[in-house]
Design a protein around this motif. Structure first.
Motif, PDB file in Angstrom:
ATOM      1  N   HIS A  13       0.842  -1.196   0.000  1.00  0.00           N
ATOM      2  CA  HIS A  13       0.000   0.000   0.000  1.00  0.00           C
ATOM      3  C   HIS A  13       0.881   1.252   0.000  1.00  0.00           C
ATOM      4  O   HIS A  13       1.830   1.354   0.778  1.00  0.00           O
ATOM      5  CB  HIS A  13      -0.888   0.003   1.239  1.00  0.00           C
ATOM      6  CG  HIS A  13      -1.681   1.256   1.393  1.00  0.00           C
ATOM      7  ND1 HIS A  13      -2.712   1.574   0.542  1.00  0.00           N
ATOM      8  CD2 HIS A  13      -1.579   2.289   2.283  1.00  0.00           C
ATOM      9  CE1 HIS A  13      -3.230   2.739   0.908  1.00  0.00           C
ATOM     10  NE2 HIS A  13      -2.562   3.194   1.952  1.00  0.00           N
ATOM     11  N   VAL A  14       0.581   2.186  -0.891  1.00  0.00           N
ATOM     12  CA  VAL A  14       1.336   3.435  -0.987  1.00  0.00           C
ATOM     13  C   VAL A  14       0.571   4.517  -0.235  1.00  0.00           C
ATOM     14  O   VAL A  14      -0.590   4.800  -0.556  1.00  0.00           O
ATOM     15  CB  VAL A  14       1.537   3.847  -2.461  1.00  0.00           C
ATOM     16  CG1 VAL A  14       2.282   5.174  -2.536  1.00  0.00           C
ATOM     17  CG2 VAL A  14       2.280   2.762  -3.218  1.00  0.00           C
ATOM     18  N   GLY A  36       8.196   5.674   1.461  1.00  0.00           N
ATOM     19  CA  GLY A  36       8.297   4.849   0.258  1.00  0.00           C
ATOM     20  C   GLY A  36       7.503   5.393  -0.911  1.00  0.00           C
ATOM     21  O   GLY A  36       6.865   4.629  -1.652  1.00  0.00           O
ATOM     22  N   VAL A  37       7.543   6.718  -1.072  1.00  0.00           N
ATOM     23  CA  VAL A  37       6.775   7.354  -2.144  1.00  0.00           C
ATOM     24  C   VAL A  37       7.685   8.307  -2.921  1.00  0.00           C
ATOM     25  O   VAL A  37       8.808   8.582  -2.515  1.00  0.00           O
ATOM     26  CB  VAL A  37       5.567   8.145  -1.575  1.00  0.00           C
ATOM     27  CG1 VAL A  37       4.585   7.207  -0.893  1.00  0.00           C
ATOM     28  CG2 VAL A  37       6.032   9.248  -0.621  1.00  0.00           C
ATOM     29  N   PRO A  92       3.588  13.081  -3.917  1.00  0.00           N
ATOM     30  CA  PRO A  92       2.663  13.063  -2.772  1.00  0.00           C
ATOM     31  C   PRO A  92       3.230  13.775  -1.548  1.00  0.00           C
ATOM     32  O   PRO A  92       2.468  14.315  -0.743  1.00  0.00           O
ATOM     33  CB  PRO A  92       2.435  11.582  -2.500  1.00  0.00           C
ATOM     34  CG  PRO A  92       3.573  10.880  -3.149  1.00  0.00           C
ATOM     35  CD  PRO A  92       3.956  11.709  -4.319  1.00  0.00           C
ATOM     36  N   VAL A  93       4.554  13.793  -1.413  1.00  0.00           N
ATOM     37  CA  VAL A  93       5.161  14.500  -0.279  1.00  0.00           C
ATOM     38  C   VAL A  93       4.931  16.003  -0.420  1.00  0.00           C
ATOM     39  O   VAL A  93       4.583  16.683   0.554  1.00  0.00           O
ATOM     40  CB  VAL A  93       6.670  14.189  -0.171  1.00  0.00           C
ATOM     41  CG1 VAL A  93       7.316  15.058   0.912  1.00  0.00           C
ATOM     42  CG2 VAL A  93       6.878  12.717   0.150  1.00  0.00           C
ATOM     43  N   ASP A 144      13.077  14.728   0.542  1.00  0.00           N
ATOM     44  CA  ASP A 144      13.761  13.466   0.246  1.00  0.00           C
ATOM     45  C   ASP A 144      13.688  12.502   1.422  1.00  0.00           C
ATOM     46  O   ASP A 144      13.455  11.297   1.248  1.00  0.00           O
ATOM     47  CB  ASP A 144      15.215  13.712  -0.182  1.00  0.00           C
ATOM     48  CG  ASP A 144      15.965  14.640   0.751  1.00  0.00           C
ATOM     49  OD1 ASP A 144      15.336  15.252   1.647  1.00  0.00           O
ATOM     50  OD2 ASP A 144      17.199  14.783   0.581  1.00  0.00           O
ATOM     51  N   TYR A 145      13.855  13.004   2.648  1.00  0.00           N
ATOM     52  CA  TYR A 145      13.776  12.151   3.828  1.00  0.00           C
ATOM     53  C   TYR A 145      12.369  11.596   4.000  1.00  0.00           C
ATOM     54  O   TYR A 145      12.171  10.413   4.308  1.00  0.00           O
ATOM     55  CB  TYR A 145      14.167  12.932   5.088  1.00  0.00           C
ATOM     56  CG  TYR A 145      15.637  13.270   5.211  1.00  0.00           C
ATOM     57  CD1 TYR A 145      16.557  12.859   4.251  1.00  0.00           C
ATOM     58  CD2 TYR A 145      16.114  14.007   6.288  1.00  0.00           C
ATOM     59  CE1 TYR A 145      17.897  13.174   4.362  1.00  0.00           C
ATOM     60  CE2 TYR A 145      17.461  14.332   6.410  1.00  0.00           C
ATOM     61  CZ  TYR A 145      18.347  13.909   5.443  1.00  0.00           C
ATOM     62  OH  TYR A 145      19.677  14.228   5.562  1.00  0.00           O
ATOM     63  N   ILE A 146      11.373  12.462   3.828  1.00  0.00           N
ATOM     64  CA  ILE A 146       9.983  12.041   4.018  1.00  0.00           C
ATOM     65  C   ILE A 146       9.584  11.026   2.945  1.00  0.00           C
ATOM     66  O   ILE A 146       8.944  10.009   3.236  1.00  0.00           O
ATOM     67  CB  ILE A 146       9.040  13.259   4.000  1.00  0.00           C
ATOM     68  CG1 ILE A 146       9.362  14.185   5.178  1.00  0.00           C
ATOM     69  CG2 ILE A 146       7.582  12.809   4.065  1.00  0.00           C
ATOM     70  CD1 ILE A 146       8.676  15.551   5.099  1.00  0.00           C
ATOM     71  N   ALA A 147      10.002  11.282   1.690  1.00  0.00           N
ATOM     72  CA  ALA A 147       9.691  10.355   0.604  1.00  0.00           C
ATOM     73  C   ALA A 147      10.304   8.982   0.873  1.00  0.00           C
ATOM     74  O   ALA A 147       9.659   7.942   0.658  1.00  0.00           O
ATOM     75  CB  ALA A 147      10.193  10.929  -0.722  1.00  0.00           C
ATOM     76  N   ALA A 148      11.551   8.975   1.358  1.00  0.00           N
ATOM     77  CA  ALA A 148      12.217   7.706   1.646  1.00  0.00           C
ATOM     78  C   ALA A 148      11.516   6.970   2.795  1.00  0.00           C
ATOM     79  O   ALA A 148      11.331   5.751   2.734  1.00  0.00           O
ATOM     80  CB  ALA A 148      13.682   7.965   1.989  1.00  0.00           C
TER      81      ALA A 148
END
Length: 203
Positions: free
Chosen positions: A3-4, A39-40, A44-45, A32-36
């Motif tokens: 699930h994304v 996992g998106v 969306p970030v 970049d930290y939040i996306a990692a």
């Protein structure tokens, strides 16, 4: 397939961390930290960060990115005045439309507030209680503004009361629910106004 997380989910989690003080004033919210972590992609970030900024919990500055908003006494005063202006009005319009199920759920949340043994659980139940008693308002724009005010107010409440909070029975919540059960919207709104007047969250 995993699930994304949606922008709403990411924004809700960032809101929770800011409200609880896990992310501090001035801390950078790096895409970049939040996306990692979630996992998106960055898309969306970015959407999630825009929602957090729109709530007033973060600020976006040129060449500095998005940061957790400062704790500002002037902003807190404005917040209290806005809540006093909007929330009793919201409740006034909500009470006549609340269903028996919504009233039952609100009373369960009131009871959960009274039984909470730590400030974080209490604050979440308190915010959920207020959201529930406003559900009958049927004014989506007003509801969105009030929901945002609740999120920002929660941050100041936790900062102000964290070191001196004690479990307690909230007489105002009991009074509001008694008025709602009688269908007395004006009495419920008057008690809520008094309830909000007591907030003095000097930081």
């Amino acid at each position: 397939m995993a699930h994304v997380p949606s922008p709403d989910v990411i924004a809700a989690e960032l809101t929770r961390r800011i409200v609880r003080g896990e992310l501090l004033a001035g801390e950078k919210l790096r895409q970049d930290y939040i996306a990692a972590e979630f996992g998106v992609s960055h898309v969306p970030v970015r959407e999630a960060l825009l929602r957090v900024v729109s709530k007033g919990l973060a600020v976006s500055q040129p060449h500095r990115g998005v940061q957790v908003a400062p704790l500002d006494p002037l902003a807190q005063k404005e917040l209290k005045l806005m809540r006093l202006a909007l929330e009793p009005m919201t409740l006034l319009h909500s009470v006549p439309n609340l269903t028996s199920e919504q009233i039952r759920e609100a009373d369960e949340l009131r009871h959960a507030c009274d039984q909470a043994d730590n400030i974080f659980d209490w604050e979440e139940y308190n915010r959920a209680f207020h959201a529930k008693i406003y559900e009958g308002c049927n004014m989506p724009r007003l509801a969105e503004i009030v929901d945002n005010l609740q999120d920002v107010a929660a941050r100041y409440i936790l900062v102000h009361y964290r070191n001196r909070w004690r479990p307690r029975i909230d007489a105002d919540h009991h009074g509001i629910m008694a008025s709602i059960r009688r269908g007395d919207a004006k009495a419920a709104a008057a008690i809520l106004d008094r309830h909000l007047q007591r907030l003095n969250l000097v930081i």
